[in-house]
Design a protein around this motif. Sequence first.
Motif, PDB file in Angstrom:
ATOM      1  N   LEU A 309       0.891  -1.300   0.163  1.00 39.99           N
ATOM      2  CA  LEU A 309      -0.048  -0.032   0.008  1.00 39.99           C
ATOM      3  C   LEU A 309       1.097   1.150   0.099  1.00 39.99           C
ATOM      4  CD1 LEU A 309      -3.095   1.136   0.188  1.00 39.99           C
ATOM      5  CD2 LEU A 309      -2.530   1.062   2.749  1.00 39.99           C
ATOM      6  N   ARG A 310       0.654   2.275  -0.826  1.00 38.68           N
ATOM      7  CA  ARG A 310       1.477   3.381  -1.027  1.00 38.68           C
ATOM      8  C   ARG A 310       1.054   4.347   0.126  1.00 38.68           C
ATOM      9  NH1 ARG A 310       3.011   4.589  -6.177  1.00 38.68           N
ATOM     10  NH2 ARG A 310       2.303   3.092  -7.679  1.00 38.68           N
ATOM     11  N   PRO A 311       2.123   4.668   1.034  1.00 34.92           N
ATOM     12  CA  PRO A 311       1.911   5.584   2.188  1.00 34.92           C
ATOM     13  C   PRO A 311       1.266   6.878   1.714  1.00 34.92           C
ATOM     14  CG  PRO A 311       4.111   4.881   2.050  1.00 34.92           C
ATOM     15  CD  PRO A 311       3.668   4.392   0.911  1.00 34.92           C
ATOM     16  N   LYS A 312       0.663   7.843   2.788  1.00 32.27           N
ATOM     17  CA  LYS A 312       0.013   8.934   2.305  1.00 32.27           C
ATOM     18  C   LYS A 312       1.076   9.936   1.718  1.00 32.27           C
ATOM     19  CE  LYS A 312      -4.236   8.479   4.992  1.00 32.27           C
ATOM     20  NZ  LYS A 312      -3.691   7.559   5.973  1.00 32.27           N
ATOM     21  N   THR A 313       2.292   9.969   2.377  1.00 27.47           N
ATOM     22  CA  THR A 313       3.287  10.895   1.746  1.00 27.47           C
ATOM     23  C   THR A 313       3.607  10.493   0.364  1.00 27.47           C
ATOM     24  OG1 THR A 313       4.109  10.662   4.047  1.00 27.47           O
ATOM     25  CG2 THR A 313       5.245  11.823   2.434  1.00 27.47           C
ATOM     26  N   PRO A 314       3.336  11.562  -0.649  1.00 28.42           N
ATOM     27  CA  PRO A 314       3.423  11.251  -1.920  1.00 28.42           C
ATOM     28  C   PRO A 314       4.905  10.934  -2.153  1.00 28.42           C
ATOM     29  CG  PRO A 314       2.305  13.487  -1.993  1.00 28.42           C
ATOM     30  CD  PRO A 314       2.873  12.844  -0.262  1.00 28.42           C
ATOM     31  N   PHE A 315       5.036   9.811  -3.055  1.00 26.27           N
ATOM     32  CA  PHE A 315       6.707   9.430  -3.398  1.00 26.27           C
ATOM     33  C   PHE A 315       7.314   8.745  -2.382  1.00 26.27           C
ATOM     34  CE2 PHE A 315       5.754  13.337  -6.243  1.00 26.27           C
ATOM     35  CZ  PHE A 315       5.356  12.579  -7.193  1.00 26.27           C
ATOM     36  N   LEU A 316       6.977   8.717  -1.139  1.00 27.90           N
ATOM     37  CA  LEU A 316       7.994   7.925  -0.087  1.00 27.90           C
ATOM     38  C   LEU A 316       7.820   6.530  -0.562  1.00 27.90           C
ATOM     39  CD1 LEU A 316       8.918   7.919   2.656  1.00 27.90           C
ATOM     40  CD2 LEU A 316       6.660   7.375   3.753  1.00 27.90           C
ATOM     41  N   ILE A 317       6.698   5.794  -1.097  1.00 28.60           N
ATOM     42  CA  ILE A 317       7.069   4.665  -1.523  1.00 28.60           C
ATOM     43  C   ILE A 317       8.269   4.354  -2.650  1.00 28.60           C
ATOM     44  CG2 ILE A 317       5.248   4.522  -3.352  1.00 28.60           C
ATOM     45  CD1 ILE A 317       5.145   1.841  -1.344  1.00 28.60           C
ATOM     46  N   ASP A 318       8.468   5.342  -3.464  1.00 24.87           N
ATOM     47  CA  ASP A 318       9.371   5.206  -4.402  1.00 24.87           C
ATOM     48  C   ASP A 318      10.682   5.477  -3.852  1.00 24.87           C
ATOM     49  OD1 ASP A 318       7.562   5.089  -6.714  1.00 24.87           O
ATOM     50  OD2 ASP A 318       6.957   7.325  -6.165  1.00 24.87           O
ATOM     51  N   ILE A 319      10.847   6.253  -2.793  1.00 24.62           N
ATOM     52  CA  ILE A 319      12.100   6.424  -2.111  1.00 24.62           C
ATOM     53  C   ILE A 319      12.318   5.316  -1.400  1.00 24.62           C
ATOM     54  CG2 ILE A 319      13.147   7.663  -0.329  1.00 24.62           C
ATOM     55  CD1 ILE A 319      11.281  10.144  -1.117  1.00 24.62           C
ATOM     56  N   ILE A 320      11.401   4.749  -0.748  1.00 18.85           N
ATOM     57  CA  ILE A 320      11.900   3.477   0.184  1.00 18.85           C
ATOM     58  C   ILE A 320      11.844   2.036  -0.981  1.00 18.85           C
ATOM     59  CG2 ILE A 320      11.167   4.361   2.202  1.00 18.85           C
ATOM     60  CD1 ILE A 320       8.576   2.635   2.009  1.00 18.85           C
ATOM     61  N   TRP A 321      11.373   2.185  -2.035  1.00 22.03           N
ATOM     62  CA  TRP A 321      11.230   1.111  -3.006  1.00 22.03           C
ATOM     63  C   TRP A 321      12.749   0.225  -2.874  1.00 22.03           C
ATOM     64  CZ3 TRP A 321       6.992  -1.312  -3.156  1.00 22.03           C
ATOM     65  CH2 TRP A 321       6.620  -2.067  -4.129  1.00 22.03           C
ATOM     66  N   PRO A 322      13.769   0.815  -3.278  1.00 18.40           N
ATOM     67  CA  PRO A 322      15.000   0.216  -3.393  1.00 18.40           C
ATOM     68  C   PRO A 322      15.248  -0.804  -1.931  1.00 18.40           C
ATOM     69  CG  PRO A 322      15.420   2.070  -4.526  1.00 18.40           C
ATOM     70  CD  PRO A 322      13.890   2.238  -3.681  1.00 18.40           C
ATOM     71  N   ALA A 323      15.249  -0.023  -0.917  1.00 21.88           N
ATOM     72  CA  ALA A 323      15.476  -0.494   0.170  1.00 21.88           C
ATOM     73  C   ALA A 323      14.742  -1.565   0.500  1.00 21.88           C
ATOM     74  CB  ALA A 323      15.491   0.499   1.488  1.00 21.88           C
ATOM     75  N   LEU A 324      13.462  -1.388   0.160  1.00 25.89           N
ATOM     76  CA  LEU A 324      12.610  -2.662   0.451  1.00 25.89           C
ATOM     77  C   LEU A 324      12.811  -4.134  -0.562  1.00 25.89           C
ATOM     78  CD1 LEU A 324       9.535  -3.578   1.798  1.00 25.89           C
ATOM     79  CD2 LEU A 324       8.905  -2.980  -0.628  1.00 25.89           C
ATOM     80  N   GLY A 325      13.319  -3.351  -1.840  1.00 26.01           N
ATOM     81  CA  GLY A 325      13.830  -4.842  -2.698  1.00 26.01           C
ATOM     82  C   GLY A 325      15.038  -5.383  -2.105  1.00 26.01           C
ATOM     83  N   VAL A 326      16.058  -4.627  -1.561  1.00 27.92           N
ATOM     84  CA  VAL A 326      16.991  -5.297  -0.846  1.00 27.92           C
ATOM     85  C   VAL A 326      16.724  -6.263   0.388  1.00 27.92           C
ATOM     86  CG1 VAL A 326      19.234  -4.822   0.584  1.00 27.92           C
ATOM     87  CG2 VAL A 326      18.647  -3.503  -1.503  1.00 27.92           C
ATOM     88  N   PHE A 327      15.679  -5.651   1.102  1.00 29.58           N
ATOM     89  CA  PHE A 327      15.171  -6.151   2.288  1.00 29.58           C
ATOM     90  C   PHE A 327      14.612  -7.513   2.058  1.00 29.58           C
ATOM     91  CE2 PHE A 327      11.691  -6.504   5.447  1.00 29.58           C
ATOM     92  CZ  PHE A 327      12.203  -6.958   6.449  1.00 29.58           C
ATOM     93  N   THR A 328      13.596  -7.663   0.835  1.00 30.76           N
ATOM     94  CA  THR A 328      12.855  -8.604   0.648  1.00 30.76           C
ATOM     95  C   THR A 328      14.000  -9.826  -0.129  1.00 30.76           C
ATOM     96  OG1 THR A 328      12.164  -7.370  -1.370  1.00 30.76           O
ATOM     97  CG2 THR A 328      10.459  -7.614   0.451  1.00 30.76           C
ATOM     98  N   ASN A 329      14.766  -9.334  -0.943  1.00 28.38           N
ATOM     99  CA  ASN A 329      15.763 -10.185  -1.534  1.00 28.38           C
ATOM    100  C   ASN A 329      16.578 -11.049  -0.516  1.00 28.38           C
ATOM    101  OD1 ASN A 329      14.914  -9.512  -3.913  1.00 28.38           O
ATOM    102  ND2 ASN A 329      16.826  -8.177  -4.484  1.00 28.38           N
ATOM    103  N   ARG A 330      17.035 -10.334   0.739  1.00 30.57           N
ATOM    104  CA  ARG A 330      17.843 -10.955   1.724  1.00 30.57           C
ATOM    105  C   ARG A 330      16.965 -11.857   2.352  1.00 30.57           C
ATOM    106  NH1 ARG A 330      20.805  -5.879   4.251  1.00 30.57           N
ATOM    107  NH2 ARG A 330      22.256  -5.463   2.678  1.00 30.57           N
ATOM    108  N   ILE A 331      15.889 -11.752   2.640  1.00 34.10           N
ATOM    109  CA  ILE A 331      14.921 -12.482   3.422  1.00 34.10           C
ATOM    110  C   ILE A 331      14.822 -13.837   2.290  1.00 34.10           C
ATOM    111  CG2 ILE A 331      12.383 -13.064   4.146  1.00 34.10           C
ATOM    112  CD1 ILE A 331      13.504 -11.084   5.700  1.00 34.10           C
TER     113      ILE A 331
END
Length: 377
Positions: A309-331
């Motif tokens: 779900l996209r957070p209310k703050t615009p573009f926040l998801i795009d900023i954290i997307w690479p970090a989320l990718g690294v995190f889920t890849n590691r898991i």
Amino acid sequence: MILSKPSLYENYALLLISLLFEHEYPDVNTTNDLRLTDISPDFWYPIAWSKDLKRGKTIGRYFGKHPIALIRPKKGRVFALEDRCAHRQVPLSKGVVEGDSIKCCYHGWAYGRAGQCVDIPYLGKDANKERIPNCVKSYPCRETGGMIFIFPGEPEKADSAAFPRLAQVYNPAFKTRRFNPSVRCHYTFMHENLMDMNHQFLHRRQMGQIKARYLGGDNGDNFVEARYSFARTGNQQPLAERLIFGKHKYDPNKVQPVEEVVTIRTTYPYQSLHIHDKDGDLIMELFAAYVPDSPEGKSCQTFGLLSVLRPKTPFLIDIIWPALGVFTNRIFHEDKEIVEMEQKAWEELGGDHNVEVFPIVKKLRELLLRHGVPHEA
Ligand code: FES
Ligand SMILES: [Fe+2]
């Protein structure tokens, strides 16, 4: 050597011995080995990502032991054929797409959407109709959610087979990440791995200190579901997790409240994970299919869609997307490593010696056995 027929007395003796030693008969783990159960072909399976098949091109994939050629004409829909030329069995996916047909790379026989041979160039157009000997199998094919699906079972069942829900891939309120690792294990290990959230210890370096709490489960003819919450047992909350779910406070003197509920469900043969926040709103959804891609059934291709779900703050998801990718890849890497170790152990031991104690995983194993089909050697 000719054996004489056992006497009536000997038959009774044999029966008595067999009853006495009945408890030594192999149990369900060895007589019904889950790793010798193939996935049922009577479902829709993703077999490739749309982006990997350009217009006017073809690619080859495997569903279990079956080679599949996917063909995307310059105009019109993708189609799927058995990836073997009827002439000399070389892969059609090495051929050339021409109009609505695929031309084999060897002698140029051409096949249409239904797998019918439409041209044998060196026989001449007039001779073709009578002399074309046979055709290749075609598979019902659909393209949606950025994936190409085939129906490998009996084609007449394709229309009535339930099509899976592909997370929130078409919902603009969510951003969806695709992942597609190949894993060297039987597909059933993947189902068990996700269903059994008691394995968070494996992810202790990535997830900080959390403990799964089983909230309950459910099962029916074609599904098994487990619900969990995660209690934090320490203060280390990873950044990506914190940005998505917010900060989870940790008080060692209090029982941790249920913050999010994680629901994992295998609706045969697909798997999903939903995370709802404490107000009951969906904040994350995962769709996963594990498609066997080798004749021995010892490897599978994962097709995963992770919608956040996209957070209310615009573009926040795009900023954290690479970090989320690294995190889920590691898991996922940790999960991949461990299920591949399970597969290796199964091969070394020559069968399933697992000692399962968690009731919902036992239910899942029954489901996978019940709907699967005996392994095709
Ligand atoms: S092998 Fe395909 S045309 Fe001969
Ligand atoms: Fe895991």
